[in-house]
Design a protein around this motif. Structure first.
Motif, PDB file in Angstrom:
ATOM      1  N   TRP A 232      75.726  42.220  32.512  1.00  0.00           N
ATOM      2  CA  TRP A 232      77.046  42.238  31.858  1.00  0.00           C
ATOM      3  C   TRP A 232      76.788  42.495  30.380  1.00  0.00           C
ATOM      4  CZ3 TRP A 232      79.911  37.080  30.558  1.00  0.00           C
ATOM      5  CH2 TRP A 232      81.058  37.366  29.800  1.00  0.00           C
ATOM      6  N   GLU A 249      83.390  52.592  21.452  1.00  0.00           N
ATOM      7  CA  GLU A 249      82.431  52.174  22.474  1.00  0.00           C
ATOM      8  C   GLU A 249      82.451  50.664  22.702  1.00  0.00           C
ATOM      9  OE1 GLU A 249      80.166  53.924  24.245  1.00  0.00           O
ATOM     10  OE2 GLU A 249      79.956  55.861  23.243  1.00  0.00           O
ATOM     11  N   HIS A 252      83.409  45.471  27.001  1.00  0.00           N
ATOM     12  CA  HIS A 252      82.554  44.940  28.053  1.00  0.00           C
ATOM     13  C   HIS A 252      82.320  45.990  29.130  1.00  0.00           C
ATOM     14  CE1 HIS A 252      82.919  40.665  26.704  1.00  0.00           C
ATOM     15  NE2 HIS A 252      84.062  41.128  26.199  1.00  0.00           N
ATOM     16  N   SER A 253      81.147  45.907  29.746  1.00  0.00           N
ATOM     17  CA  SER A 253      80.832  46.776  30.879  1.00  0.00           C
ATOM     18  C   SER A 253      79.879  46.033  31.809  1.00  0.00           C
ATOM     19  CB  SER A 253      80.198  48.093  30.410  1.00  0.00           C
ATOM     20  OG  SER A 253      78.956  47.866  29.768  1.00  0.00           O
ATOM     21  N   LYS A 255      76.820  46.800  34.484  1.00  0.00           N
ATOM     22  CA  LYS A 255      75.880  47.807  34.963  1.00  0.00           C
ATOM     23  C   LYS A 255      75.019  47.233  36.071  1.00  0.00           C
ATOM     24  CE  LYS A 255      71.897  49.002  33.059  1.00  0.00           C
ATOM     25  NZ  LYS A 255      70.833  49.547  32.186  1.00  0.00           N
ATOM     26  N   ASP A 292      80.582  49.462  36.647  1.00  0.00           N
ATOM     27  CA  ASP A 292      81.446  50.529  36.129  1.00  0.00           C
ATOM     28  C   ASP A 292      80.687  51.494  35.224  1.00  0.00           C
ATOM     29  OD1 ASP A 292      80.996  48.860  34.005  1.00  0.00           O
ATOM     30  OD2 ASP A 292      83.099  48.387  33.622  1.00  0.00           O
ATOM     31  N   VAL A 293      79.355  51.509  35.328  1.00  0.00           N
ATOM     32  CA  VAL A 293      78.516  52.441  34.581  1.00  0.00           C
ATOM     33  C   VAL A 293      77.744  53.282  35.590  1.00  0.00           C
ATOM     34  CG1 VAL A 293      76.618  52.654  32.935  1.00  0.00           C
ATOM     35  CG2 VAL A 293      78.297  50.812  32.666  1.00  0.00           C
ATOM     36  N   LYS A 329      83.347  59.752  33.614  1.00  0.00           N
ATOM     37  CA  LYS A 329      83.179  58.841  32.486  1.00  0.00           C
ATOM     38  C   LYS A 329      81.962  59.231  31.667  1.00  0.00           C
ATOM     39  CE  LYS A 329      83.262  53.907  31.401  1.00  0.00           C
ATOM     40  NZ  LYS A 329      83.277  52.531  31.964  1.00  0.00           N
ATOM     41  N   SER A 332      77.293  55.844  27.789  1.00  0.00           N
ATOM     42  CA  SER A 332      77.497  54.814  26.773  1.00  0.00           C
ATOM     43  C   SER A 332      76.460  54.937  25.670  1.00  0.00           C
ATOM     44  CB  SER A 332      77.420  53.430  27.419  1.00  0.00           C
ATOM     45  OG  SER A 332      77.362  52.404  26.440  1.00  0.00           O
TER      46      SER A 332
END
Length: 469
Positions: A232, A249, A252-253, A255, A292-293, A329, A332
């Motif tokens: 996270w 950028e 939160h993401s 992976k 979501d990556v 998408k 990052s």
């Protein structure tokens, strides 16, 4: 190597500076013993028994694999060599503080005339150990506090807690490590961690909270690592002056990624090698197991080292990598490549090559970097044979490029773009090797091929780290 005690009459064939007969072990000569000595010296011997004394919480089955080679010895010298190899394997497990070897003639009703007994006298590590040290990364330093529980379950498992406070990064984590019995290089580990890092070249702050599992194993002359990681990530601005591109950028993401690394390393040292080669290939696939990556990331590292006359060393390095987004998408800022600085393309400031916005460097999706280095002894060889041998004169030529690619254009267009606007530099300086911990460089750099937006370090540049181009 440790001390290997061999109980028999003098003289005996020995090999190595620490293999020898102990004075207290010499018995008075007797005709029967002399006959037995002749058998031991000139004929085959049989290792009848191997003992391990001093075990506490260690399970005996884990040691069977490490000492099995001793039984294959055919003569006394071979017994001593095999015993030394077994001792090294026992120490490699990381569960013993001390291992000594005693070789004696077999005793008892079943003893053979040419029989030997080998005894390993061990002293286990404490159930809990602590450590305090400093570490040098790529142009940053940190203080590390550790707490370790070795041999937790009796089969060389290790539970470790580590806290690190550095100039740009603070982290703490808990890890569990378990090797495969008989094959220490095949091992499994699981980690839980939190890492907070500051990246001033991008005005970015990143906090990662995650878990990972790794499996390492050798295949022929290569070493492989398979890894799954779930993390996270929280990105934020390091300063109020951060550019809009960095602010965009932030957030939160989640992976989840699968990674594979292959390494072939024949170098005699990882810090400042004199000979050997390195090939390292990494692949990472994110998004396939959730999160979501989504991307596919490939990078490699090649290094060749060759000795030259007059105690000189010629070294060549090549790095490269590509980041391919999966889906609509974009990639990052936390996953892209960065280039420049005293550990890569010298003569440029830290990670100050490539795409940028309002002075904040955003990284790139493709890069390459290469270097040629000549290391020679210091002029007039001051301190030769001692402290002076830690220093080297350094001449270098570096080059590289970092950019974003349009993946719809094809490979030829990609190569053309990577060949445009090449940054390069040359110079000379002094290198100091700090044992097997790190190395320091003080170079006078002349940057060339500077592009708009690049930050240069024209003149003296200092670098510290463990991985250099």
């Amino acid at each position: 190597m440790g001390t290997v005690h061999a109980r028999a009459l003098d003289p005996m064939p020995m090999q190595g500076p620490e293999l020898g007969v102990q004075a207290d072990d010499i018995d008075l000569p007797e005709p029967e013993t002399e006959a037995k000595q002749e058998v031991l010296e000139n004929k085959d011997v049989v290792v009848q028994r191997v003992h391990v004394d001093g075990l506490g919480r260690t399970k005996e089955d884990i040691l069977t694999y490490e000492i099995a080679g001793v039984f294959k010895a055919k003569n006394l010298i071979d017994v001593m060599k095999k015993s030394h190899e077994a001792r090294q394997k026992l120490l490699r497990l990381g569960i013993f503080r001390k291992v000594e070897v005693v070789i004696d003639t077999s005793q008892g009703p079943d003893a053979l005339p040419n029989g030997l007994d080998v005894t390993f006298e061990v002293k286990e590590l404490r159930r809990m150990t602590g450590s305090y040290n400093t570490m040098v990364g790529n142009n940053e330093g940190s203080m590390v506090l550790g707490l370790k529980l070795p041999n937790v379950l009796g089969r060389a498992e290790k539970l470790t807690f580590q806290f690190s406070y550095g100039t740009k990064e603070t982290s703490y984590g808990l890890s569990f490590f378990k090797p495969q019995p008989g094959h220490f290089e095949r091992n499994f580990s699981i980690n839980a961690y939190k890492v907070t890092g500051q990246f001033p070249w991008s005005s970015l702050r990143e906090t990662d909270r995650g878990i990972s599992t790794e499996v390492s194993f050798p295949v022929w002359w290569t070493n492989h690592t398979l890894k799954w990681e779930g993390v996270w990530r929280e990105l934020g601005c390091l300063a109020r002056t951060a550019s809009f591109a960095v602010r965009e950028e932030s957030g939160h993401s989640l992976k989840s990624s699968l990674a594979h690394a292959m390494v072939i390393d024949t170098r005699n040292s990882t810090i400042l090698p004199r000979k050997g080669a390195l090939l390292k290939i990494n692949q990472e696939l994110a998004g396939y197991t959730g999160g979501d990556v989504s991307y596919l990331k490939e990078d490699f590292e090649i290094q060749l080292n060759r000795r030259l006359p007059w105690d000189s060393i010629l070294s060549g390095s090549l790095w490269g990598g590509m980041l391919l987004p999966i889906g609509e998408k974009p990639t990052s800022i936390a996953d892209r490549f960065y280039l420049g600085g005293p550990t890569s393309v010298r003569g440029f400031s830290m990670y100050s090559i490539g795409p940028q916005s309002e002075g904040d460097y955003l990284g790139g999706e493709a890069y390459w970097a290469g270097g040629v280095h000549l290391y020679t002894p210091l002029p007039f060889r001051p301190g030769r044979g001692g402290f002076g041998d830690l220093f080297r004169t350094h001449f270098f030529l570096n080059a590289g490029n970092l950019c974003n690619l349009n993946y719809g254009e094809g490979p030829k267009a990609h190569l053309k773009k990577l060949a445009e606007c090449i940054r390069w530099s040359y110079g000379a300086g002094i290198v100091l090797r700090l044992g097997n911990i790190a190395r320091l460089e003080l170079n006078y750099c002349i940057p060339m091929g500077v592009q708009s937006g690049d930050r240069i370090c024209d003149g003296v540049q200092f670098g510290a780290g463990i991985r250099f181009l």
